[in-house]
Design a protein around this motif. Structure first.
Motif, PDB file in Angstrom:
ATOM      1  N   VAL A 143      82.582  24.512  27.842  1.00 20.24           N
ATOM      2  CA  VAL A 143      81.456  25.213  28.547  1.00 20.24           C
ATOM      3  C   VAL A 143      81.354  26.746  28.433  1.00 20.24           C
ATOM      4  CG1 VAL A 143      81.098  22.934  30.196  1.00 20.24           C
ATOM      5  CG2 VAL A 143      82.428  25.121  30.769  1.00 20.24           C
ATOM      6  N   LEU A 146      78.597  18.368  24.766  1.00 20.74           N
ATOM      7  CA  LEU A 146      78.808  17.714  26.146  1.00 20.74           C
ATOM      8  C   LEU A 146      78.046  16.404  26.425  1.00 20.74           C
ATOM      9  CD1 LEU A 146      78.433  20.976  28.402  1.00 20.74           C
ATOM     10  CD2 LEU A 146      80.642  19.886  27.293  1.00 20.74           C
ATOM     11  N   SER A 147      77.565  15.828  25.251  1.00 23.23           N
ATOM     12  CA  SER A 147      77.003  14.359  25.493  1.00 23.23           C
ATOM     13  C   SER A 147      78.289  13.370  25.533  1.00 23.23           C
ATOM     14  CB  SER A 147      76.337  14.034  24.011  1.00 23.23           C
ATOM     15  OG  SER A 147      77.101  14.236  22.993  1.00 23.23           O
ATOM     16  N   PRO A 193      81.678  12.770  27.364  1.00 20.96           N
ATOM     17  CA  PRO A 193      82.366  13.410  28.514  1.00 20.96           C
ATOM     18  C   PRO A 193      83.948  13.195  28.342  1.00 20.96           C
ATOM     19  CG  PRO A 193      82.145  11.294  28.915  1.00 20.96           C
ATOM     20  CD  PRO A 193      81.302  11.316  27.465  1.00 20.96           C
ATOM     21  N   GLU A 231      78.884  21.774  36.766  1.00 24.85           N
ATOM     22  CA  GLU A 231      78.313  20.483  37.046  1.00 24.85           C
ATOM     23  C   GLU A 231      78.603  19.399  35.901  1.00 24.85           C
ATOM     24  OE1 GLU A 231      76.263  17.185  38.506  1.00 24.85           O
ATOM     25  OE2 GLU A 231      76.523  19.241  39.506  1.00 24.85           O
ATOM     26  N   GLN A 232      78.900  20.067  34.861  1.00 22.99           N
ATOM     27  CA  GLN A 232      79.085  19.180  33.521  1.00 22.99           C
ATOM     28  C   GLN A 232      80.364  18.489  33.535  1.00 22.99           C
ATOM     29  OE1 GLN A 232      78.262  22.447  33.496  1.00 22.99           O
ATOM     30  NE2 GLN A 232      77.276  22.963  31.353  1.00 22.99           N
TER      31      GLN A 232
END
Length: 536
Positions: free
Chosen positions: A379, A337-338, A340, A310-311
């Protein structure tokens, strides 16, 4: 956490403290300061960290397959770094357009900007630029004194780049507005702009007169660069011959594709026809088109050939009007992951944008290229060591991204007019890079017996590599100043394709499962990539 994984984590933390600029670029979580010491003392501290980490690694025994892989990767990368230090490369760290000064400037644009505290950190990073550039100039001067000069062409190219950076942070300051950090930001930006101008003057007036005439780096430096970029020892003479053969093969395929578009027309005529008919006008329309293509690739691949987390189902597409680079590029998500993953698209002074030739680059920089590859690492969590999550091997990474373009062709994505020819032209460009890069740096003859010059390299890139005119000078300047990086695309793609062919020969091969397992391995040198993939 095992001792080996702990050592990998510790190395990343200590390295980030010694190089906060790279920490920002990599998106590491933590407060590591604002300035990298680019003086000789700073380089000595980073070299000592490399050597002490290798010494500690030698005392540790792997306790699992994951441990062994982490240790092997850490050792291979640090040994490549040690060789880089051993021949004095930090004293010649001067290249355009993707060199140190570009990293410094781009790192500012990658900083978070949510709230005044974040903006104060932006101001602090800006304010640190003059000191960092001064330390860099000190190291370059020490290199000259040690008899380690860089080519004059690179010095003048970076001087031009530094001049163009003057004033480029004004847009950042204006974007903040008139809040409580405005004056601090304005002063820091003004100091940074002055430092860029001072660096440009230094390079022209002090460095260039003492710089080297020759553009090529020679066999010793090239061997070190190849090891660093590929993670493997490759015979450059064999690669040079293969590059010419690959270029001829691609040209034959292009001729067939061109004839199907305009029978009897030359490649230049077909390209001109496509430029006149397959384009969007204006930066806003270009950005909209780019976003649409990125989103479409994710939609078509997710659950089919990849399971996209999803990220990673969104790519931040950014126009980069102030860039001096000739090509688009990608920056990975931050550790938390803040931030992108982003693709960056230079405008190059254009108002018309050829979609037929740019589509293949969308797949290279975005999905299924760098965004999926680097995103999978981001991730991965504790499955990979922290060092693996934040290291990069160009042969592995650029090879995958070029494989991604080839995969797009296999999926029939180049069905719009001219887009398959655009993909082939990009392949020709990468093959031309192989022969230009190796030929220039090792002073090898062209097939007709002539020798490489900057002008000859530009001609080969334009005429046989089919590069767009506005990119040629920046591209060739890049190859001349960044030895062995340009070869990583095609040689890396070759390694990925060979590994997939071996896997496909086995019963029960599943491409989606293979993609997942391959990306889960994290970055590997080409010397171990095929072995690791063969075990999947």
């Amino acid at each position: 956490m095992t001792p080996i994984f702990r050592l990998c984590d510790d190395y990343i933390t200590r390295s980030a403290a010694l190089d906060p600029v790279s920490a920002v670029y990599q998106g590491l979580s933590g407060d590591f300061g604002v300035a990298t010491d680019y003086s000789p003392d700073g380089h000595a501290a980073r070299e000592e960290l490399t050597r002490s980490t290798l010494a500690e690694l030698a005392t540790l025994e792997p306790t699992s397959e994951a441990d062994r892989a982490a240790a092997d990767h850490l050792r291979e990368r640090l040994e490549a770094q040690a060789a880089y230090y051993a021949i004095g490369e930090p004293y010649r760290e001067l290249s355009a357009p993707f060199g140190l000064i570009a990293s410094l400037r781009d790192s500012i644009d990658l900083l978070p900007r949510s709230g005044d505290d974040a903006w104060r950190k932006v101001a602090a990073h800006l304010a640190a630029l003059p000191e960092q550039l001064a330390g860099w100039r000190t190291t370059l001067s020490a290199g000259l004194d040690r008899g380690l000069p860089v080519a004059r062409r690179q010095a003048l190219g970076v001087a031009d780049q530094a001049d163009k950076y003057v004033g480029t942070h004004d847009e950042l300051v204006a974007g903040y507005g008139d809040g409580p950090v405005a004056q601090e930001l304005g002063r820091a930006a003004a100091a940074a702009h002055q430092a860029y101008a001072e660096t440009a003057r230094y390079l022209r007036e002090q460095y260039a007169p003492r710089a080297a005439e020759a553009d090529g780096v020679g066999p010793e430096r090239y061997a070190v660069a190849m090891r660093d970029m590929l993670g493997d020892d490759v015979d450059p003479h064999d690669a040079y011959a293969w590059g010419w053969a690959e270029l001829e093969r691609i040209e034959g395929e292009m001729a067939v594709e061109s004839a199907a578009i305009l029978p009897g027309a030359s490649l230049d005529e077909v390209s001109a026809h496509l430029d006149a008919t397959q384009f969007v006008a204006g930066p806003e329309a270009y950005l909209a088109w780019l976003r649409e293509q990125h989103d479409r690739a994710i939609e078509q691949l997710d659950g089919v050939l990849f399971d996209i987390p999803e990220q990673l189902r969104t790519v931040d597409v950014v126009l980069n009007p102030g860039s001096t680079a000739g090509s688009p590029y990608y920056t990975s998500p931050s550790e938390d992951l803040s931030r992108p993953g982003r693709t960056w698209w230079p405008l190059g002074g254009r108002e018309k944008f050829a979609t037929w030739s740019d589509l293949t680059t969308v797949f290279h920089e975005g999905v299924p290229g760098h965004h999926l590859q680097l995103g999978a690492v981001a991730v991965a969590g504790e499955k990979l060591s922290r060092f693996s999550r934040f290291s990069w091997i160009s042969g592995h990474g650029e090879g995958w991204a070029l494989y991604a373009e080839r995969l797009g062709d296999e999926l029939g994505w180049f069905s719009a007019p001219g887009t398959r020819l655009g993909m082939l032209a990009a392949q020709a460009l990468r093959a031309a890079r192989v022969v230009i890069d190796i030929g220039v740096h090792l002073d090898l003859p062209l097939p007709d017996g002539s020798r490489w010059t900057f002008e000859k390299a530009c001609a080969v890139l334009r005429e046989r590599g089919r590069a767009e005119a506005h990119t040629v000078h920046a591209e060739v300047l890049r190859y001349f100043g960044w030895p062995a990086q340009a070869i990583t695309y095609k040689l890396g793609e070759r390694a990925w394709l060979e590994a997939r062919a071996e896997a496909q020969a086995k019963p029960g091969f599943d491409l989606k499962a293979w993609h997942t397992a391959a990306l889960d391995l994290g970055p590997l040198g080409l010397g171990t990539l095929k072995q690791a993939l063969a075990r999947l």
